[in-house]
Design a protein around this motif. Structure first.
Motif, PDB file in Angstrom:
ATOM      1  N   ARG A  77       0.836  -1.209   0.000  1.00 30.36           N
ATOM      2  CA  ARG A  77       0.000   0.000   0.000  1.00 30.36           C
ATOM      3  C   ARG A  77       0.870   1.258   0.000  1.00 30.36           C
ATOM      4  O   ARG A  77       1.932   1.290   0.600  1.00 30.36           O
ATOM      5  N   TYR A  78       0.362   2.261  -0.650  1.00 34.27           N
ATOM      6  CA  TYR A  78       0.990   3.581  -0.680  1.00 34.27           C
ATOM      7  C   TYR A  78       1.048   4.145   0.738  1.00 34.27           C
ATOM      8  O   TYR A  78       0.063   4.108   1.462  1.00 34.27           O
ATOM      9  N   GLN A  79       2.193   4.655   1.133  1.00 31.31           N
ATOM     10  CA  GLN A  79       2.377   5.256   2.456  1.00 31.31           C
ATOM     11  C   GLN A  79       2.785   6.718   2.275  1.00 31.31           C
ATOM     12  O   GLN A  79       3.516   7.047   1.353  1.00 31.31           O
ATOM     13  N   VAL A  80       2.328   7.547   3.166  1.00 32.63           N
ATOM     14  CA  VAL A  80       2.660   8.969   3.097  1.00 32.63           C
ATOM     15  C   VAL A  80       2.957   9.480   4.506  1.00 32.63           C
ATOM     16  O   VAL A  80       2.354   9.039   5.486  1.00 32.63           O
ATOM     17  N   THR A  81       3.899  10.401   4.602  1.00 37.94           N
ATOM     18  CA  THR A  81       4.211  11.051   5.877  1.00 37.94           C
ATOM     19  C   THR A  81       3.124  12.067   6.176  1.00 37.94           C
ATOM     20  O   THR A  81       2.700  12.815   5.287  1.00 37.94           O
ATOM     21  N   VAL A  82       2.690  12.108   7.422  1.00 39.10           N
ATOM     22  CA  VAL A  82       1.705  13.103   7.856  1.00 39.10           C
ATOM     23  C   VAL A  82       2.433  14.140   8.708  1.00 39.10           C
ATOM     24  O   VAL A  82       3.060  13.811   9.715  1.00 39.10           O
ATOM     25  N   ASP A  83       2.353  15.384   8.268  1.00 41.24           N
ATOM     26  CA  ASP A  83       2.907  16.516   9.000  1.00 41.24           C
ATOM     27  C   ASP A  83       1.753  17.243   9.681  1.00 41.24           C
ATOM     28  O   ASP A  83       0.668  17.348   9.107  1.00 41.24           O
ATOM     29  N   VAL A  84       1.992  17.747  10.878  1.00 40.60           N
ATOM     30  CA  VAL A  84       0.975  18.501  11.600  1.00 40.60           C
ATOM     31  C   VAL A  84       1.543  19.882  11.916  1.00 40.60           C
ATOM     32  O   VAL A  84       2.627  19.995  12.493  1.00 40.60           O
ATOM     33  N   HIS A  85       0.817  20.917  11.502  1.00 36.44           N
ATOM     34  CA  HIS A  85       1.252  22.309  11.642  1.00 36.44           C
ATOM     35  C   HIS A  85       0.255  23.053  12.527  1.00 36.44           C
ATOM     36  O   HIS A  85      -0.949  22.824  12.418  1.00 36.44           O
TER      37      HIS A  85
END
Length: 151
Positions: free
Chosen positions: A4-12
């Motif tokens: 599965r496609y994985q993506v980094t989650v950034d929180v601002h």
């Protein structure tokens, strides 16, 4: 079977005081040093995006935000020049406990209140895109995807 496609989650976190927002000048990080960004960080395993926003605001600028005072601002699907996509969850708060301080001087040269509509030229483009989307009332935006850009 394909992974599965994985993506980094950034929180601002957009801390807002009247028409100003708080920016942190990156220093000693190895990434965009000398550029401004919001208090922000990566979502950690087992953590909600709200918990991450509260944690990052406390770790970076020393404030404590009540979850009820944290509002969704925008979401930005970002493709940096390096080519590893990220999803940025941006939250806004105009109430918090404590005084803003540079709580991570080993990663931050200083913190500055700046006019929200006049960001410094050396603001990280991803950060600037999220702030612009928030100020423009855009709920979801893309940044760095040339063929999909809405701006």
């Amino acid at each position: 079977m394909a992974e599965r496609y994985q993506v980094t989650v950034d929180v601002h976190v957009i801390l807002q005081r009247g028409d100003q927002i708080l920016l942190c000048l990156r220093e000693g990080t190895g990434y965009r040093d000398g550029w401004y960004c919001l208090p922000s960080g990566h979502l950690e395993e087992g953590e909600t995006v709200v918990e991450c926003a509260i944690r990052e605001a406390h770790e970076e600028v020393g404030v404590v935000i009540n979850p009820a005072d944290l509002q969704p601002a925008t979401v930005v699907h970002h493709l940096p020049p390096e080519g590893k996509p990220r999803v940025g969850m941006f939250f806004a708060a105009s109430r918090w406990d404590g005084e803003v301080v540079n709580a991570e001087p080993h990663k931050c040269g200083r913190v500055d209140w700046v006019p929200a509509d006049r960001l410094p030229d050396n603001t990280v483009p991803y950060t600037a895109a999220g702030i612009a989307a928030y100020l423009g009332g855009v709920g979801i935006d893309v940044h760095g995807w040339p063929e999909l850009a809405t701006r």
